[in-house]
Write an enzyme that holds these catalytic residues in place. Structure first.
Site, PDB file in Angstrom:
ATOM      1  N   ASP A  84       2.171  34.602  30.149  1.00 65.96           N
ATOM      2  CA  ASP A  84       2.722  33.425  30.837  1.00 65.96           C
ATOM      3  C   ASP A  84       1.637  32.454  31.289  1.00 65.96           C
ATOM      4  O   ASP A  84       1.235  32.446  32.452  1.00 65.96           O
ATOM      5  CB  ASP A  84       3.552  33.866  32.051  1.00 65.96           C
ATOM      6  CG  ASP A  84       4.741  34.722  31.630  1.00 65.96           C
ATOM      7  OD1 ASP A  84       5.105  34.687  30.446  1.00 65.96           O
ATOM      8  OD2 ASP A  84       5.306  35.417  32.492  1.00 65.96           O
ATOM      9  N   ASP A  93       8.885  42.316  25.549  1.00 71.08           N
ATOM     10  CA  ASP A  93       8.317  41.637  26.709  1.00 71.08           C
ATOM     11  C   ASP A  93       8.482  42.551  27.934  1.00 71.08           C
ATOM     12  O   ASP A  93       9.158  43.577  27.863  1.00 71.08           O
ATOM     13  CB  ASP A  93       9.085  40.313  26.901  1.00 71.08           C
ATOM     14  CG  ASP A  93       8.368  39.339  27.826  1.00 71.08           C
ATOM     15  OD1 ASP A  93       7.213  39.609  28.197  1.00 71.08           O
ATOM     16  OD2 ASP A  93       8.967  38.302  28.153  1.00 71.08           O
ATOM     17  N   GLU A 104       4.868  46.084  30.742  1.00 67.65           N
ATOM     18  CA  GLU A 104       3.634  46.596  31.394  1.00 67.65           C
ATOM     19  C   GLU A 104       3.811  47.982  32.033  1.00 67.65           C
ATOM     20  O   GLU A 104       2.798  48.680  32.129  1.00 67.65           O
ATOM     21  CB  GLU A 104       3.154  45.590  32.462  1.00 67.65           C
ATOM     22  CG  GLU A 104       2.630  44.298  31.882  1.00 67.65           C
ATOM     23  CD  GLU A 104       3.718  43.420  31.267  1.00 67.65           C
ATOM     24  OE1 GLU A 104       3.415  42.698  30.297  1.00 67.65           O
ATOM     25  OE2 GLU A 104       4.866  43.468  31.733  1.00 67.65           O
TER      26      GLU A 104
END
Length: 884
Positions: A557, A481, A484
């Site tokens: 999300d 997670d 990015e």
């Protein structure tokens, strides 16, 4: 901003056709900018399988420009192009087959790609080719300018307007050490007004015109509770665009990992058809044309034109370049239960026990960041998880798995081994001053591993070894997670573009690859810890083209609102079109508290999507499936059990995705390419070629409008077996208990006869086949079986691939791939034939070389469904059933 100053019109570039050189590999020539006199090198390649590649780069740049590595699975095999025609200002290149021609026009420079005389796409026909050659910094140039004051004013003015050498973003200063280096070009797609792809955006399936000023952005960002119907880039990027019209599908794959913007404009243009006689005037008709403009911050122009001509050809062509979907372990297709965070070992045991107590199957329980020792990944909170190994042994006995989170940010703590080792080895991304880049994330002050470095990836993979990752066992799998990468308090909550990676590349060059590389290293680590024997499972939030080779992706999300359930369908379809079949959205919505009806509807949708996980935020109320009253528990239980019964079909679809690059979940137009009414449908989809699924995304829905495409198609209610009266758009009544799912005539779907507590409990459960007849009373289908977890299917050809055919009232089972061998004691116990016209007099079954036996059957005159029971026919044997 700089590229937008260039408006459509005559290109400033012309091709120098005298510079053309041909080799077995490619055709090369130079182009020149009329005003600046800057030369660029163009290379055109034909690649096996109807793919063309076009590269534009500086012949001798000041420093090498970034060329994306590791995304292509190998250097593609090229075929020689021939010069078939040359005249003043025009060069025509022909493919080996002669099916395709490339017409290069010298002034202005443009390239047209023709198939059998028809223009499919053209490049630079709007004159928007833009290429900023690298230049020495202003300080190096001023000394050569006599009027220093004028020079200073010139650079200042240019700089402030256009951010050439540095740029301010809020309080952040982006120093562009190598100056401006952006590239861009336009493509015109002739005859197309439907384009798709370029995930990830919370947007419609059909890409919209960007004339409102907002281009689609490909720039991986952590946007908590992202807005819907927004063209801003979110967690991942796949720069692949597909264009479709009734007789052809084409694709453009823009291989560039820097920030990229895509502008789309569709219009009608007049086309003249030549008249048959001189007396007639030329006829004019309006045909659609879609212009797609790609703009990237840096790198080179490296673009693949995928010529199809069908959607399935495009999927294969893209997979030929970037790889197919990894075959997942079977457990990962079961239901996953997650929240941020399950508190401790007792909580994990209680949730696990809750599934058994409520008779709900599940395969995996997940642990978020709180399971670690102060957000130090590869560790455990010593108070809450005192004996993680024992906890995993408890799950193993229940034939279940554990997934834990491992993020890329590493807590700055000299006593933390992962940090101190990486620090000593110089494995962190650097800032522009050569120090380790520091940012804030979950663990506080953190450094970020430089996954672009192969040595770092190898070291990182080693962290998953059982002896290194204390407390881990072989039922523990990984969730990547925040990759990015997410940097709290960073510009746009990500890493500054002037941070420095391996080989001195700036972050701006590699940004969209960061998560791709972390998932690659993680998957490698899980494979390596089993000495290459076991398939990994890795879920990633950030991704790029080719991420399908390493595992699964989810949409990030989302929020517990109906609109997010609705938008999840086009988001997953877009990911599927871009090669990433193993995708899903958090069931229930991550942020907030879903009302019971929304939760039930989300479970129903998720059960018929590739990746099926319930997940919720720390602030959300607990929402295990049994917490919403008996009625809702009952519906959710039935829904999850349906998923488990469907696994043989789903697993077979994943095998097709792995071997033939066919998406598991597909927009309707992929299966019905000539039916224009399907081209913009995004609220329903095909699961494989056999099931049409229409999730319910409206509150208190009493009816839904379902499009059953194709007047020549036959459709059946998947649960009631009843043949639908008509194709076309139908109003279907619904209750909270039912989700509209239809089986297409002409297909055979393999199912398990019942669900087990998890996939591993179901290995020996028998099969049933649902045979749905088409207008010719025929049907075909497949079943793929292997051990569900190892690489033996690949290394030792230990698998079964069976084909079922119904023709002239005979159902046969035969081998679909002779190279595979796999022993199973499983049997086909039951067959249900849908749309069987009349009650048979008798039915017999026989295995190859065996005796015929009579079969017990029942026939339902209301639904025309024929059920054959107590068959006990071996899955791994040839057999036939005759209906008389």
């Amino acid at each position: 901003r700089r590229q937008k100053l260039l408006c459509p019109g005559k290109s400033s570039y012309q091709a120098l056709l005298d510079s053309v050189t041909l080799s077995d590999e490619n055709v090369k020539f130079q182009i020149i900018h009329e005003e600046t006199k800057v030369l660029l090198q163009v290379e055109i390649y034909e690649i096996e399988g109807n793919i063309f590649r076009l590269k534009i780069d500086e012949p001798s740049p000041l420093r090498a420009r970034y060329k994306v590595p590791d995304v292509l699975i190998k250097e593609p095999t090229t075929q020689r192009l021939f010069i078939s025609h040359k005249e003043a200002g025009i060069l025509t290149l022909s493919s080996v087959s002669g099916d395709y021609k490339l017409q290069v026009t010298a002034n202005p420079f443009q390239v047209e790609l023709l198939s059998k005389g028809e223009t499919v796409m053209s490049m630079n026909s709007n004159g928007l080719l833009y290429f900023e050659p690298l230049q020495p910094p202003p300080s190096d140039r001023r000394s050569t300018v006599q009027n220093k004051e004028a020079a200073s004013d010139y650079f200042k003015e240019k700089q402030e307007d256009l951010g050439l050498w540095q740029e301010k973003f809020g309080s952040f200063l982006d120093i562009k050490a190598h100056g401006p280096s952006s590239v861009g070009v336009d493509f015109s797609l002739h005859g197309y007004d439907h384009v798709y792809g370029i995930p990830q955006h919370a947007e419609t399936l059909l890409l919209k015109n960007t004339s409102d000023g907002d281009a689609y952005r490909l720039y991986n960002l952590d946007i908590f509770g992202h807005k819907i119907h927004d063209k801003i880039g979110i967690y991942g990027s796949v720069p692949l665009l597909l264009a479709h019209k009734p007789n052809r599908t084409s694709g453009v794959f823009w291989l560039n990992s820097s920030e990229t913007l895509v502008d789309i404009s569709t219009k009608a243009v007049a086309e003249y058809t030549s008249s048959r006689s001189a007396a007639e005037t030329a006829k004019q008709r309006a045909v659609p044309l879609t212009d797609v403009r790609w703009m990237s911050e840096s790198g080179i122009i490296d673009v693949f034109l995928l010529m199809g001509p069908t959607a399935f050809d495009i999927f294969r062509q893209f997979a030929q370049l970037t790889g197919t979907q990894a075959l997942p372990p079977l457990f990962s297709l079961g239901y996953h239960q997650c929240r941020w965070n399950y508190e401790d070992e007792q909580d994990v045991k209680a949730v696990d026990a809750g599934f058994d107590a409520h008779d709900i199957p599940y395969d995996v329980i997940w642990l978020d960041i709180e399971h670690t020792d102060g957000k130090r990944y590869f560790t455990w909170d010593k108070k809450k998880f005192q004996n993680p190994r024992k906890m995993q042994e408890h799950l193993r006995k229940k034939k279940r798995k554990l997934v834990v989170i491992v993020d890329p940010h590493i807590k700055i703590d000299p006593a933390y081994t992962v940090y101190s080792q990486a620090k000593d080895k110089g494995y962190f991304v650097k800032d522009r001053n050569g120090q380790d880049f520091e940012g804030i994330c979950w663990s506080g002050s953190s450094c970020y591993l430089d996954f672009t470095n192969p040595e770092v990836r190898k070291w990182y993979a080693d962290q998953f070894a059982f002896k290194t990752y204390k407390g881990s066992t072989n039922i523990l799998f990984i969730w990547n997670d925040m990759n990015e990468p997410s940097v709290f308090k960073g510009a746009e909550l990500t890493m500054q573009k002037d941070a420095v990676h391996y080989n001195n590349w700036e972050h701006r060059e590699v940004h969209n690859l960061y998560g791709f590389y972390q998932q690659m290293a993680t998957a490698e680590g899980l494979i390596r810890r089993s000495s290459g024997k076991e398939r990994p499972f890795v879920l990633t939030r950030s991704f790029f083209a080719g991420s399908q080779k390493y595992g699964a992706v989810w949409t990030g999300d989302n929020t517990a609102e109906w609109s997010y359930l609705k938008i999840s369908i086009p988001m997953l379809l877009t990911l599927s079109l871009a090669g990433i079949s193993f995708c899903g959205a958090d069931v229930g919505g991550f942020i907030g508290d879903p009302e019971p009806e929304l939760l039930v509807r989300w479970y129903q949708a998720g059960a018929y999507q590739p990746f099926f996980r319930g997940h919720s935020n720390m602030e959300s109320k607990r929402r295990e499936p049994w917490l919403f009253g008996e009625k809702n528990t009952q519906i959710i239980r039935k829904t999850i059990r349906e998923r488990y019964v469907l696994l043989p079909y789903l697993y077979t679809l994943f095998y097709r995705a792995h071997t033939s690059a066919e998406p598991v979940m597909r927009p309707l137009w992929v299966e019905f390419p000539g039916k224009t009414e399907t081209f913009d449908v995004e609220y329903e989809y095909m699961l494989g070629n056999a099931l049409l699924v229409h999730p319910i995304t409206e509150k208190e829905a009493k009816t839904v409008s379902v499009l059953l495409p194709g007047s020549e198609e036959v459709w059946y209610d998947f649960r009631k077996f009843k043949r639908m009266e008509d194709a076309g758009t139908l109003k279907i009544p619904v209750t909270l208990e039912n989700l509209p799912v239809f089986q297409r005539g002409g297909t055979v779907i393999p199912l398990k006869t019942t669900a087990g507590k998890s996939t591993e409990w179901m290995i020996d459960i028998s099969y049933e086949l649902h045979v749905a007849l088409d207008t010719e009373a025929c049907a075909t289908g497949e079943l793929y079986v292997d051990d569900g977890h190892s690489f033996q299917y690949l290394q030792k050809k230990q698998f079964l691939y069976r084909k079922f055919t119904f023709h002239k009232n005979i159902l046969t089972s035969s081998c679909a791939d002779e190279s595979g061998q796999y022993q199973t004691s499983c049997v086909v116990e039951r067959v249900i034939v849908l749309g069987f016209g009349k009650q048979p007099t008798f039915v017999t079954a026989s295995s190859k070389g065996g005796k015929e036996k009579e079969v017990v059957f029942t026939y339902d005159t209301k639904t025309s469904a024929l059920t054959l029971g107590n068959l006990a026919l071996s899955v791994d044997a040839d057999w036939e059933i005759c209906i008389k």
